[in-house]
Structure formats: structure tokens, C-alpha cells
Design a protein around this motif. Structure first.
Motif, PDB file in Angstrom:
ATOM      1  N   ALA A  89       0.819  -1.212   0.000  1.00 55.40           N
ATOM      2  CA  ALA A  89       0.000   0.000   0.000  1.00 55.40           C
ATOM      3  C   ALA A  89       0.853   1.261   0.000  1.00 55.40           C
ATOM      4  N   LEU A  90       2.089   1.148   0.500  1.00 57.55           N
ATOM      5  CA  LEU A  90       2.991   2.301   0.551  1.00 57.55           C
ATOM      6  C   LEU A  90       3.940   2.374  -0.640  1.00 57.55           C
ATOM      7  N   VAL A  91       3.949   1.351  -1.476  1.00 60.27           N
ATOM      8  CA  VAL A  91       4.836   1.353  -2.651  1.00 60.27           C
ATOM      9  C   VAL A  91       4.507   2.503  -3.611  1.00 60.27           C
ATOM     10  N   PRO A  92       3.214   2.754  -3.938  1.00 60.24           N
ATOM     11  CA  PRO A  92       2.922   3.857  -4.868  1.00 60.24           C
ATOM     12  C   PRO A  92       3.440   5.210  -4.393  1.00 60.24           C
ATOM     13  N   VAL A  93       3.219   5.566  -3.119  1.00 56.43           N
ATOM     14  CA  VAL A  93       3.690   6.862  -2.642  1.00 56.43           C
ATOM     15  C   VAL A  93       5.211   6.877  -2.555  1.00 56.43           C
ATOM     16  N   SER A  94       5.835   5.725  -2.326  1.00 58.78           N
ATOM     17  CA  SER A  94       7.298   5.659  -2.312  1.00 58.78           C
ATOM     18  C   SER A  94       7.855   5.932  -3.708  1.00 58.78           C
TER      19      SER A  94
ATOM     20  N   ASP B 281      -3.036  19.299  -6.116  1.00 56.43           N
ATOM     21  CA  ASP B 281      -2.080  19.028  -5.044  1.00 56.43           C
ATOM     22  C   ASP B 281      -2.385  17.723  -4.324  1.00 56.43           C
ATOM     23  N   LEU B 282      -3.632  17.257  -4.429  1.00 56.92           N
ATOM     24  CA  LEU B 282      -3.963  15.973  -3.830  1.00 56.92           C
ATOM     25  C   LEU B 282      -3.258  14.826  -4.544  1.00 56.92           C
TER      26      LEU B 282
ATOM     27  N   VAL C 176       6.484  11.419   2.418  1.00 56.84           N
ATOM     28  CA  VAL C 176       5.101  10.957   2.462  1.00 56.84           C
ATOM     29  C   VAL C 176       4.117  12.009   1.958  1.00 56.84           C
ATOM     30  N   ASP C 177       4.548  13.272   1.881  1.00 55.18           N
ATOM     31  CA  ASP C 177       3.643  14.359   1.498  1.00 55.18           C
ATOM     32  C   ASP C 177       3.454  14.499  -0.007  1.00 55.18           C
ATOM     33  N   VAL C 178       4.179  13.727  -0.810  1.00 58.47           N
ATOM     34  CA  VAL C 178       4.159  13.984  -2.250  1.00 58.47           C
ATOM     35  C   VAL C 178       2.807  13.713  -2.882  1.00 58.47           C
ATOM     36  N   SER C 179       2.016  12.774  -2.306  1.00 66.11           N
ATOM     37  CA  SER C 179       0.727  12.443  -2.923  1.00 66.11           C
ATOM     38  C   SER C 179      -0.274  11.983  -1.870  1.00 66.11           C
ATOM     39  N   PRO C 180      -1.101  12.890  -1.332  1.00 68.82           N
ATOM     40  CA  PRO C 180      -2.119  12.498  -0.351  1.00 68.82           C
ATOM     41  C   PRO C 180      -3.093  11.452  -0.886  1.00 68.82           C
ATOM     42  N   VAL C 181      -3.413  11.531  -2.178  1.00 62.54           N
ATOM     43  CA  VAL C 181      -4.369  10.582  -2.758  1.00 62.54           C
ATOM     44  C   VAL C 181      -3.839   9.152  -2.710  1.00 62.54           C
ATOM     45  N   LEU C 182      -2.562   8.971  -2.997  1.00 61.46           N
ATOM     46  CA  LEU C 182      -1.990   7.626  -2.970  1.00 61.46           C
ATOM     47  C   LEU C 182      -1.986   7.052  -1.555  1.00 61.46           C
ATOM     48  N   ILE C 183      -1.738   7.888  -0.557  1.00 58.35           N
ATOM     49  CA  ILE C 183      -1.816   7.449   0.834  1.00 58.35           C
ATOM     50  C   ILE C 183      -3.253   7.058   1.166  1.00 58.35           C
ATOM     51  N   LEU C 184      -4.196   7.887   0.734  1.00 59.61           N
ATOM     52  CA  LEU C 184      -5.613   7.629   1.017  1.00 59.61           C
ATOM     53  C   LEU C 184      -6.077   6.338   0.354  1.00 59.61           C
ATOM     54  N   ILE C 185      -5.694   6.132  -0.888  1.00 58.02           N
ATOM     55  CA  ILE C 185      -6.099   4.916  -1.601  1.00 58.02           C
ATOM     56  C   ILE C 185      -5.517   3.673  -0.922  1.00 58.02           C
ATOM     57  N   GLY C 186      -4.232   3.741  -0.566  1.00 54.08           N
ATOM     58  CA  GLY C 186      -3.607   2.607   0.108  1.00 54.08           C
ATOM     59  C   GLY C 186      -4.248   2.306   1.444  1.00 54.08           C
ATOM     60  N   GLY C 187      -4.571   3.336   2.219  1.00 54.50           N
ATOM     61  CA  GLY C 187      -5.202   3.127   3.518  1.00 54.50           C
ATOM     62  C   GLY C 187      -6.611   2.585   3.404  1.00 54.50           C
ATOM     63  N   VAL C 188      -7.386   3.114   2.474  1.00 55.45           N
ATOM     64  CA  VAL C 188      -8.753   2.619   2.271  1.00 55.45           C
ATOM     65  C   VAL C 188      -8.740   1.165   1.823  1.00 55.45           C
TER      66      VAL C 188
ATOM     67  N   VAL D 103      -4.753  20.357   6.494  1.00 58.97           N
ATOM     68  CA  VAL D 103      -5.078  19.053   7.063  1.00 58.97           C
ATOM     69  C   VAL D 103      -5.064  17.968   6.000  1.00 58.97           C
ATOM     70  N   MET D 104      -5.539  18.296   4.815  1.00 61.40           N
ATOM     71  CA  MET D 104      -5.648  17.298   3.742  1.00 61.40           C
ATOM     72  C   MET D 104      -4.306  17.124   3.036  1.00 61.40           C
ATOM     73  N   VAL D 105      -3.325  16.692   3.806  1.00 61.03           N
ATOM     74  CA  VAL D 105      -1.971  16.500   3.287  1.00 61.03           C
ATOM     75  C   VAL D 105      -1.530  15.071   3.596  1.00 61.03           C
ATOM     76  N   GLY D 106      -0.439  14.663   2.972  1.00 59.86           N
ATOM     77  CA  GLY D 106      -0.005  13.287   3.065  1.00 59.86           C
ATOM     78  C   GLY D 106       0.300  12.805   4.464  1.00 59.86           C
ATOM     79  N   VAL D 107       0.987  13.623   5.274  1.00 59.87           N
ATOM     80  CA  VAL D 107       1.390  13.176   6.598  1.00 59.87           C
ATOM     81  C   VAL D 107       0.183  12.968   7.508  1.00 59.87           C
ATOM     82  N   VAL D 108      -0.872  13.769   7.349  1.00 56.03           N
ATOM     83  CA  VAL D 108      -2.080  13.590   8.151  1.00 56.03           C
ATOM     84  C   VAL D 108      -2.789  12.304   7.759  1.00 56.03           C
ATOM     85  N   PHE D 109      -2.954  12.065   6.463  1.00 57.91           N
ATOM     86  CA  PHE D 109      -3.561  10.813   6.005  1.00 57.91           C
ATOM     87  C   PHE D 109      -2.729   9.611   6.442  1.00 57.91           C
TER      88      PHE D 109
END
Length: 341
Positions: free
Chosen positions: A27-32, A150-151, A161-173, A237-243
Motif C-alpha cells: 500500500a505504501l509502494v505507490p507513494v514511495s 495538489d492531492l 510521504v507528502d508527495v501524494s495524499p491521494v496515494l496514501i488515502l487509496i492505500g489506507g482505504v 489538514v488534507m496532506v499526506g502526513v495527516v492521512f
């Protein structure tokens, strides 16, 4: 042929500790990969150094103390990767190595290993390194959701981790959907952060109107309408580190309560602590320090939310009895039997 005998009930599940760690890594590979694309070779070096340092540290500790080597379960690699993602790309490689070493040696094994540590090992290492080498761990910029693009790719990212909030969100969901992560903590965490920021923004706007002596009701109605919309404060708030904190750090099983009600309370505590620190400071440090402090009260929350034993008074009954004891006897209703009439 040997058989394993144990007490019932027997529940078979395809979920194992190794599969959970593998799913989180994937789940963290895409944001990496996005961080390597955005920051280049420095990001790749930090990720590889942290993962290798974590795996080697775990292997060395288990060999020295003659324990079973468990690096194949992926937990050490996951810890190294998560710490790397919380590191600025400008940080030297040795920061990643020291951080990964501390996460495994102090955060994990010093407390007894899997299931025994009370603080998330990634946060233990981050707090120590952040306090010791603040200059290297301070991001060059604080992310801010200026526009919807920016998402997907945050140009103001300060941490990997801040480069892509959407990728973090997708991986977490995805982890929540596959039940590798329990939904109660991240849901309450996210809702608390949202409503805290909206409420603070609303109260600040109303207070400003009162100070200016505005008496027009339409102005207050407009303020309420603004409260129902997304405020500028939520852009921080809607940033990568928060997600990342909501979906990956706060949901760590050993550092969160096992009870259902406890997880709801714990999610609220995480959201409240993160919101207070983030609102008056910044949400990069606020997210990590807030969850670290919430780890400290997770065991207390779990103890207070354990189901009562059969025959024992519930919390509601105990509260009722305390209230009744404080009422003067002259005010209490008495039952009069027919024999006394």
C-alpha cells in the motif's frame, strides 16, 4: 501425522501477521515511487538505507539474543519504510540509518518485540531523531492544498510521504476494505480533525464579528454557511502526513486498544491532540507528536473499556448509584406498603 490440540472455538482466517505487513508495504509502494519521481535519487537512497538498516538491526538483535529470526514477516522492512517516508529528502543517509536502528532496537525490541511495545516504533525513532537533529529533520516546506491537483502530486511537499495524499488515502482505504486495518480508529480520527477545524474556524469568525460590533443577522448567517463549507484551515489538514497518521500510524494494533469502544475513544483522542497541536503549530509535527501522546493513554483507555464480568455492575449502574447516594434522604421517594396505610 500430528494434530494441534487447542481449546475451542476454532476460527480459520487467511489473514496472518506476515500478510498484514506485506499488504501495508504494498500500500505504501505507490507513494514511495512518487517520492522518488518527485525528489529523485535522494529519496531512493533514504528509503533503501532505512529499510536495509531496519532489517539488519532486527536480524542482528535476534541472532545476538538467540531468538527466532523473523525478518521474513516483513515487519522490520515496514518499520524502515515508514520511517523513511517521514524523513525530508534533504536529510543525510545516516539519519535514515540511525532512525531505522532506533525504531527496531529501542522502539520495538527494548519493549519486548511484537505485541509488547506501547509506543509505535516509527514514532519513537522520529521523536528522538527530530529532537536530536532538528535541522536535518525540519522539512524545507509545509504542504498546503492550494488546488485539487495538489492531492495527486503536492508541489510543496516537505517529507517523502507528502508527495501524494491521494496515494496514501487509496492505500489506507484498501487496507480497511481488506480488513487489515480496523475502521473505527481512522474514521473517528478523521471526523474529529474535520469538525475541530471547522468549529474553530466558525468560532473565530463569530468572535471577529462580535469584536467589530456587527449586529446584522445576515452576516452571522453567512458565517454559519462558511462553517458548513471547507475552510482554508483544512487545506493544511488534507496532506499526506495527516492521512498517513490516520491510516497507518494510529491503526498500529499493539499501540491501539483492542476493545471496540476503546478504539472509538482512542480515535477521538488522536484527532483532538493532532488538531490542537496542528492548529496552533503545524500539522506535520502535530500529527506525529499527537499520535505519540495518544499511544501513552491507549492502555488506560483499553482498561476502562473492557467488558464487565457477568454479574458485575455496569458503568451506567455505578454512575446511577453514586448520584443516588448524594441525594439527601428527605428528597428521595419512599415506597409505602398497603399495611402502613
Amino acid at each position: 501425522m500430528g494434530y494441534t490440540i487447542s481449546a475451542p472455538p476454532h476460527i480459520k482466517s487467511g489473514i496472518s501477521f506476515r500478510s498484514i505487513n506485506t499488504a501495508k508495504i504494498l500500500a505504501l509502494v505507490p507513494v514511495s515511487l512518487a517520492s522518488v519521481y518527485f525528489f529523485g535519487i535522494p529519496a531512493l537512497g533514504i528509503i533503501l538505507a532505512a529499510v536495509l538498516a531496519a532489517v539488519i538491526t532486527e536480524f542482528g538483535i535476534q541472532k545476538i539474543f538467540k531468538q527466532d529470526v523473523t525478518i521474513k514477516d516483513g515487519h522490520a522492512a515496514l518499520i524502515g519504510l515508514m520511517f523513511a517516508l517521514l524523513t525530508p529528502p534533504e536529510a543525510p543517509i545516516w539519519i535514515a540509518v540511525i532512525g531505522a536502528f532506533l525504531a527496531i532496537a529501542i522502539g520495538k525490541h527494548a519493549f519486548g518485540g511484537i505485541g509488547s511495545y506501547i509506543f509505535n516504533p516509527v514514532l519513537v525513532a522520529w521523536v528522538f531523531v527530530r529532537s536530536s537533529w532538528g535541522g536535518h529533520m525540519t522539512p524545507a516546506s509545509i504542504p498546503n492544498l492550494g488546488q485539487l491537483s495538489d492531492l495527486l502530486l503536492e508541489n510543496g511537499a516537505g517529507l517523502l510521504v507528502d508527495v501524494s495524499p491521494v496515494l496514501i488515502l487509496i492505500g489506507g482505504v484498501y487496507l480497511v476494505y481488506k480488513k487489515y486495518v480496523e475502521w473505527r480508529v481512522p474514521l473517528v480520527f478523521a471526523v474529529t480533525v474535520f469538525f475541530f477545524n471547522q468549529t474553530i474556524a466558525f468560532l473565530s469568525a463569530v468572535f471577529s464579528l462580535v469584536q467589530e460590533g456587527v449586529l446584522n443577522p445576515l452576516m452571522y448567517l453567512a458565517t454559519i454557511f462558511t462553517f458548513l463549507q471547507v475552510t482554508d484551515e483544512l487545506s493544511y489538514v488534507m496532506v499526506g502526513v495527516v492521512f498517513f497518521g490516520i491510516l497507518f500510524l494510529a491503526t498500529d494494533s499493539p499501540t491501539s486498544p483492542v476493545t471496540k469502544n476503546g478504539r472509538l475513544i482512542y480515535g477521538f483522542a488522536c484527532g483532538l491532540l493532532v488538531s490542537i497541536y496542528g492548529y496552533f503549530g503545524n500539522y506535520v509535527d502535530g500529527t506525529l507528536y499527537g499520535i505519540f501522546l495518544a499511544n501513552a493513554i491507549a492502555a488506560y483507555i483499553e482498561t476502562k473499556t473492557l467488558p464487565a464480568m457477568y454479574g458485575r455492575e455496569s458503568l451506567l449502574e455505578k454512575s446511577y448509584r453514586r448520584v443516588v447516594k448524594r441525594i439527601p434522604s428527605s428528597l428521595k421517594f419512599e415506597v409505602i406498603s398497603d399495611e402502613r396505610i
